[in-house]
Design a protein around this motif. Structure first.
Motif, PDB file in Angstrom:
ATOM      1  N   PRO A  46       6.645   1.409  10.835  1.00  0.00           N
ATOM      2  CA  PRO A  46       6.608   0.981   9.708  1.00  0.00           C
ATOM      3  C   PRO A  46       5.022   0.298   9.478  1.00  0.00           C
ATOM      4  O   PRO A  46       4.368   0.460   8.335  1.00  0.00           O
ATOM      5  CB  PRO A  46       7.656  -0.508   9.820  1.00  0.00           C
ATOM      6  CG  PRO A  46       8.306   0.031  10.877  1.00  0.00           C
ATOM      7  CD  PRO A  46       7.687   1.038  11.685  1.00  0.00           C
TER       8      PRO A  46
ATOM      9  N   ARG B  78       3.026   3.447   8.403  1.00  0.00           N
ATOM     10  CA  ARG B  78       3.289   3.829   7.142  1.00  0.00           C
ATOM     11  C   ARG B  78       2.792   2.906   5.717  1.00  0.00           C
ATOM     12  O   ARG B  78       2.201   3.496   4.949  1.00  0.00           O
ATOM     13  CB  ARG B  78       4.889   3.688   6.690  1.00  0.00           C
ATOM     14  CG  ARG B  78       5.732   4.900   7.549  1.00  0.00           C
ATOM     15  CD  ARG B  78       7.292   4.800   7.086  1.00  0.00           C
ATOM     16  NE  ARG B  78       8.003   5.966   7.845  1.00  0.00           N
ATOM     17  CZ  ARG B  78       7.680   7.208   7.441  1.00  0.00           C
ATOM     18  NH1 ARG B  78       7.038   7.426   6.245  1.00  0.00           N
ATOM     19  NH2 ARG B  78       8.481   8.217   7.928  1.00  0.00           N
ATOM     20  N   THR B  79       2.916   1.646   6.288  1.00  0.00           N
ATOM     21  CA  THR B  79       2.096   0.781   5.440  1.00  0.00           C
ATOM     22  C   THR B  79       0.676   0.912   5.318  1.00  0.00           C
ATOM     23  O   THR B  79       0.044   1.028   4.086  1.00  0.00           O
ATOM     24  CB  THR B  79       2.279  -0.737   5.894  1.00  0.00           C
ATOM     25  OG1 THR B  79       3.852  -0.854   5.702  1.00  0.00           O
ATOM     26  CG2 THR B  79       1.638  -1.565   5.025  1.00  0.00           C
TER      27      THR B  79
ATOM     28  N   GLU C 257       0.147   4.304   3.107  1.00  0.00           N
ATOM     29  CA  GLU C 257       0.474   4.053   1.695  1.00  0.00           C
ATOM     30  C   GLU C 257      -0.514   3.267   1.103  1.00  0.00           C
ATOM     31  O   GLU C 257      -1.065   3.675  -0.060  1.00  0.00           O
ATOM     32  CB  GLU C 257       1.892   3.313   1.644  1.00  0.00           C
ATOM     33  CG  GLU C 257       3.137   4.307   2.095  1.00  0.00           C
ATOM     34  CD  GLU C 257       4.418   3.410   1.956  1.00  0.00           C
ATOM     35  OE1 GLU C 257       4.287   2.473   1.830  1.00  0.00           O
ATOM     36  OE2 GLU C 257       5.318   4.118   2.432  1.00  0.00           O
ATOM     37  N   ALA C 258      -1.271   2.210   1.810  1.00  0.00           N
ATOM     38  CA  ALA C 258      -1.977   1.508   1.199  1.00  0.00           C
ATOM     39  C   ALA C 258      -3.332   2.447   0.990  1.00  0.00           C
ATOM     40  O   ALA C 258      -4.169   2.093  -0.158  1.00  0.00           O
ATOM     41  CB  ALA C 258      -2.456   0.290   2.101  1.00  0.00           C
TER      42      ALA C 258
ATOM     43  N   ARG D  45      13.128   2.400  -2.245  1.00  0.00           N
ATOM     44  CA  ARG D  45      12.059   1.729  -1.189  1.00  0.00           C
ATOM     45  C   ARG D  45      12.690   1.845  -0.029  1.00  0.00           C
ATOM     46  O   ARG D  45      13.988   1.694   0.124  1.00  0.00           O
ATOM     47  CB  ARG D  45      11.939   0.293  -1.640  1.00  0.00           C
ATOM     48  CG  ARG D  45      11.156  -0.117  -3.111  1.00  0.00           C
ATOM     49  CD  ARG D  45      11.058  -1.621  -3.352  1.00  0.00           C
ATOM     50  NE  ARG D  45      10.040  -2.093  -2.332  1.00  0.00           N
ATOM     51  CZ  ARG D  45       8.862  -2.128  -2.096  1.00  0.00           C
ATOM     52  NH1 ARG D  45       8.292  -1.534  -3.245  1.00  0.00           N
ATOM     53  NH2 ARG D  45       8.167  -2.795  -1.312  1.00  0.00           N
TER      54      ARG D  45
END
Length: 966
Positions: A695, A698-699, A702-703, A722
């Protein structure tokens, strides 16, 4: 009825990308598309052909006809909360499905994540796998619109529909109340649902090829009075009149096929080659399964339309003038495929050479082949007509038999993947030979080939190896046009496919694999009557990486008995895995032989009358070799009769030691792959690694993508869920934006989420900052340039190592500042020195056509200059990475070469597994480059890292089954 294409073009929100051609269980084709208001007439017609029982199962009550209100409801959709799909054949509906979004209370909703789903399949088409295909597509559509779960209510006696849901492989819950079975199932794909989908794909594609190869009735469209025309030649081939040998082989069989001839301009009563000529295929009484189209390009659409109207199942289009001629031709080719599939037909071609099936129960020669091979175990596929002729001619001259053959020309529809699916089920096919010039779906090829190669050898010649050019006319996605040859090698290696360089090598290898046991190892005995030929064979074996025993020379005076004894000893030796017999003609010693200038004798300079006792000894040894599971082959010089004598015993004979050894080396490698794969199924695993934060990774990605505005925003009608997992997102996300290189700090933070620690660097734009950085990191340090044009270029003097104090660091900084034209432009950094070891390079790159590929090599000249890099497909197992580091030619440097201490390969393997898992878990990562990775005797250090990210690519292999629309 209104043309849906016109109506859809006027509907701005119409989801064109939901349209798909599908293959049904029986091998027929159909089209799935959204239902629109223009389909009102089609829906009413469809419903009128559904039985009362099926209507009852759908509505739980007698429902003889649809009201106007029903028709409007079932044809008007918003394509978000209410969606209907139809399966269409020849512009008629044969099945429909619909979902309606609901809330937690089961009421219509615009925001809920559940939906009610219901199907209706025309009775005549039930059992063809229509509902299963519809379920896959409506599930993908629902996921795209943010729906996570389907609900369905089914009457208990509707067992077929219950089975559709329960067999799909989704995670589901089942209950029974008020006389109704209530089903709920999550739409997230599972390993089981994916396996079910691929098993259905396999059966449908295999069946579609079987229908093409075993037609009950064949029509040739374009037969002319001129005996030299293509259509006339194919008619004669079908009748067997152009090959008396073929005709005699099957004359005792009761051939159930009927052959028809069609020529639009033929006068009534015309008969050609004993076959009445019809002016249209529609005039032929009874069904026609296969049509061969050999008319001018402009007449093809009309011929295809008539074939569809007559219910033809497949087409062989030998007509040229399509994609091989340019963009306009490609458009004509796409139109041809759309027209054929819409009528339920598959297409071989266009610009095809044809099909052959040597099954004595139903022989077929729908090709331009000048010679037909004997019945045998080779399945042959190629994309070139010229190569197809060469392949058939080679098989004929070698006396090798063929089970089936296809030369598909532009490969617009039926492809090599389809034939691989068929040959996996075909008991008559023992070895598959392929000539490929391009891949339509490399990822799917790898998956299918790997399954097939576990049971049957696949040998491939790949054209355009060095240029990477795409032959005109080949239908491939843009992502596959630039497939690197190293990537192709990785695909073949992991799939167990044997790659060869020439047609001769193709048959040399195929013959050995078809006729001899797989070698249990790489130890080879060489026995024969020529010391020189034995030594040449010995040298070739060493060069091929095999382990030869010392050759046994029987001398040129050897008799058949000498051969028999020596071969028996070699085969019985437990330290021998394969035996190569070498033979030359006995040297003539009579005076007239030498005076005549012929060493082999006065009558036959090529020793055509070789000693039959040697052939007998070899044949007896061949029986013994099969009993022991060891291959036996012959290398000979100047012998013509001996190879022919050995054919009944299945002993391959080669006229040069290099050919023998290449074939054997391929067989050894394939046998090793088979054993390794079987073992891996039991023992190989992807280990559970610590310090994995998916996670968090991924964050960060994505950012990075969001802040750089690289992702194409979804359309207003698209709702993304989401927290959706990688697999569901990959079904629906479209590609967009370019690859972005992350700053070093962000790259290091991302890699750290997967336990990949990059040695920190601190900027050193001036001496004072450099000294402060070294104090922070601790001496000794390295000072190096990181500007793109200087990165990893120690040959330009851009690195200073082992700086143990401030004075040395300041001096090095001044030197590089002058040498590189300024510290700021060179982007100097300070980094703590790593322990001494072997410099390596690790990479992972996402190829749009293939997926992620993990790479390894030794840094510097071995990888960059010599291309000494090994590759594996991701996800990699522990056995994959262990093999990866041992595969490069420079691998001995890792294991204590010349007395050096071996490095920590365990730490290296773990790092490779971490990189593999990172790019597999987070597919937005386009590439990872770690260089150098210094592997020491204990541990390793990553001194440089670069990570690039990009919007999520489309993964067609994880979506619902659909045929290519290239």
């Amino acid at each position: 009825m209104e043309d849906p294409a016109v109506a859809n073009s006027e509907q701005p929100d119409y989801p064109q990308h939901w349209e798909a051609d599908i293959l049904l269980r029986d091998g027929g084709t159909a089209r799935i598309r959204p239902i629109t208001p223009a389909d009102a007439g089609r829906l009413v017609e469809f419903y009128g052909q559904v039985s009362d029982q099926s209507k009852y199962f759908r509505f739980f009550a007698p429902y003889p006809r649809l009201s106007d209100k029903d028709v409007r409801r079932f044809t008007h959709h918003d394509f978000v909360n209410r969606v209907g799909l139809a399966v269409v054949i020849r512009d008629h509906f044969i099945a429909t499905v619909r979902y309606d979004r609901i809330d937690a209370e089961g009421r219509p909703s615009d925001t809920g994540t559940d939906a009610e789903v219901a199907f209706l399949v025309q009775d005549a088409h039930q059992g063809r796998g229509v509902a299963s295909a519809l379920l896959e597509h409506i599930a993908a559509v629902a996921q795209e619109r943010g729906i996570r779960r389907f609900q369905a209510e089914v009457l208990p006696e509707n067992r077929k529909m219950v089975k559709v849901f329960t067999d799909a492989g989704y995670t589901q819950r089942r209950s029974f109340a008020d006389g109704v079975v209530h089903l709920e199932f999550d739409l997230e794909q599972t390993d089981r649902s994916l396996a079910v989908m691929r098993a259905r794909e396999h059966r449908a594609e295999a069946r579609s090829v079987q229908r093409l190869l075993t037609p009950r009735s064949v029509a040739v469209i374009g037969v002319s009075r001129n005996p030299q025309t293509v259509g006339r030649a194919i008619l004669r081939d079908l009748l067997g009149t152009c090959d008396t040998e073929f005709e005699s082989r099957y004359e005792a069989k009761d051939d159930p096929r009927t052959v028809h001839a069609v020529n639009r301009n033929a006068p009534p009563g015309t008969v050609l080659d004993g076959v009445p000529v019809h002016r249209s295929i529609l005039d032929i009484p009874g069904p026609v399964d296969l049509a061969v189209i050999a008319v001018p390009e402009g007449a093809v659409p009309a011929a295809v339309a008539e074939c569809g109207a007559h219910g033809v199942q497949g087409l062989v289009v030998v007509t040229a003038g399509y994609a091989e001629t340019g963009l306009e031709g490609r458009d004509r080719q796409r139109a041809l495929v759309r027209q054929a599939r819409a009528a339920g037909m598959r297409v071989i071609g266009p610009n095809a050479f044809g099909l052959i099936n040597t099954d004595p129960e139903r022989p077929l020669n729908a090709s331009l082949a000048p010679h037909l091979p004997d019945r045998g175990g080779f399945g042959i596929f190629c994309q070139s007509g010229a190569i197809g002729v060469a392949l058939l001619e080679s098989a004929h001259k070698r006396g090798l038999g063929v089970s089936s053959f296809a030369s598909v020309g532009n490969r617009s529809d039926v492809s090599g993947n389809d034939f691989l699916q068929y040959w996996a089920e075909d008991e008559a096919t023992a070895v598959v030979l392929l000539y490929l010039e391009s891949f339509g779906n490399p990822r799917k090829f790898t998956r299918i080939a790997r399954r097939l190669a576990a049971a049957k050898p696949i040998v491939v010649v790949k054209g355009a190896r060095h240029t990477g050019s795409l032959p005109p006319g080949h239908a491939v996605p843009a992502t596959a046009t630039g497939l690197r040859d190293a990537t192709v090698d990785a695909l073949f290696e992991q799939a167990g496919v044997t790659r060869v360089s020439t047609i001769t090598e193709l048959f040399d290898t195929g013959e050995l694999l078809a006729q001899q046991p797989l070698p249990p190892g790489d130890r080879v005995a060489v026995v024969g009557n020529s010391d020189s030929l034995g030594l040449l064979t010995y040298d070739a074996l060493l060069s091929a990486g095999l382990r030869p025993c010392t050759p046994v020379d029987l001398t040129t005076a050897a008799t058949g008995e000498n051969f028999r004894i020596a071969l028996d000893v070699a085969l019985s030796d437990p330290a021998v895995d394969a035996v190569i017999a070498v033979a030359i003609p006995p040297i003539g010693t009579s005076a007239h032989a030498f005076m005549g200038g012929r060493l082999t004798g006065p009558d036959d300079p090529e020793m055509g009358s070789d000693d039959p006792e040697i052939a007998t000894a070899l044949l007896e040894a061949g029986v013994r070799a099969r009993e022991l599971g060891k291959p036996l082959m012959l290398t000979h010089l100047a012998l013509t009769d001996l190879p022919v004598r050995l054919r009944p015993g299945g002993i391959p004979a080669y006229a040069a030691p290099e050919r023998t050894v290449r074939a054997l080396a391929h067989a050894v490698h394939y046998a090793q792959w088979r054993r390794r794969t079987a073992e891996a199924e039991e023992t190989a695993r992807v280990p559970e690694l610590d310090r994995i934060d998916e996670p968090g990774a991924r964050t960060l990605v994505e950012a990075a993508l969001s802040t750089r505005a690289a992702i194409s925003r979804p359309s207003p009608t698209t709702t993304l869920v989401r927290g959706a997992t990688r697999r569901s997102l990959s079904l629906r996300t479209q590609p967009g934006g370019a690859r972005i290189t992350l700053p070093d700090a962000e790259a290091g933070e991302l890699l750290a989420r997967y336990g990949i620690d990059v040695s920190p660097t601190l900027p050193a734009p001036d001496e004072e900052t450099a000294v402060a950085a070294a104090t922070t990191l601790g001496y000794p340090v390295a000072l190096k340039a990181t500007a793109p044009h200087l990165r990893h270029r120690s040959d330009l003097g851009s690195v200073r190592l082992d700086l143990t104090g401030e004075a040395g660091l300041r001096r090095a900084h001044r030197e590089l500042d002058v040498l590189l034209g300024g510290a700021a432009g060179a982007r100097l950094v300070v980094q703590r020195m790593a322990p001494r070891g072997v410099d390596t390079v690790i990479g992972a790159t996402v190829d749009p056509a293939v997926g992620a590929i993990l790479s390894f090599g030794l840094s510097g000249a071995p990888a960059e200059l010599l291309g000494d890099v090994a590759h594996r497909l991701v996800p990699a197992t522990d056995q994959d990475v262990a093999g990866l580091i041992r595969e490069v030619r420079a691998a001995p440097l890792l294991f204590g070469w010349r007395g050096a201490e071996a490095v920590d390969t365990g730490a290296l393997e773990e790092l490779l597994l971490r990189v593999s898992q990172l790019v597999d878990d987070v597919p937005e990562i386009a590439s990872v480059d770690l260089e150098p990775v210094v592997v020491a005797p204990h541990g390793l250090a990553i001194l440089g890292a670069r990570v690039r990210v990009a919007p999520l690519p489309v993964r067609s292999d994880l979506g619902p089954r659909a045929m290519s629309t290239l």
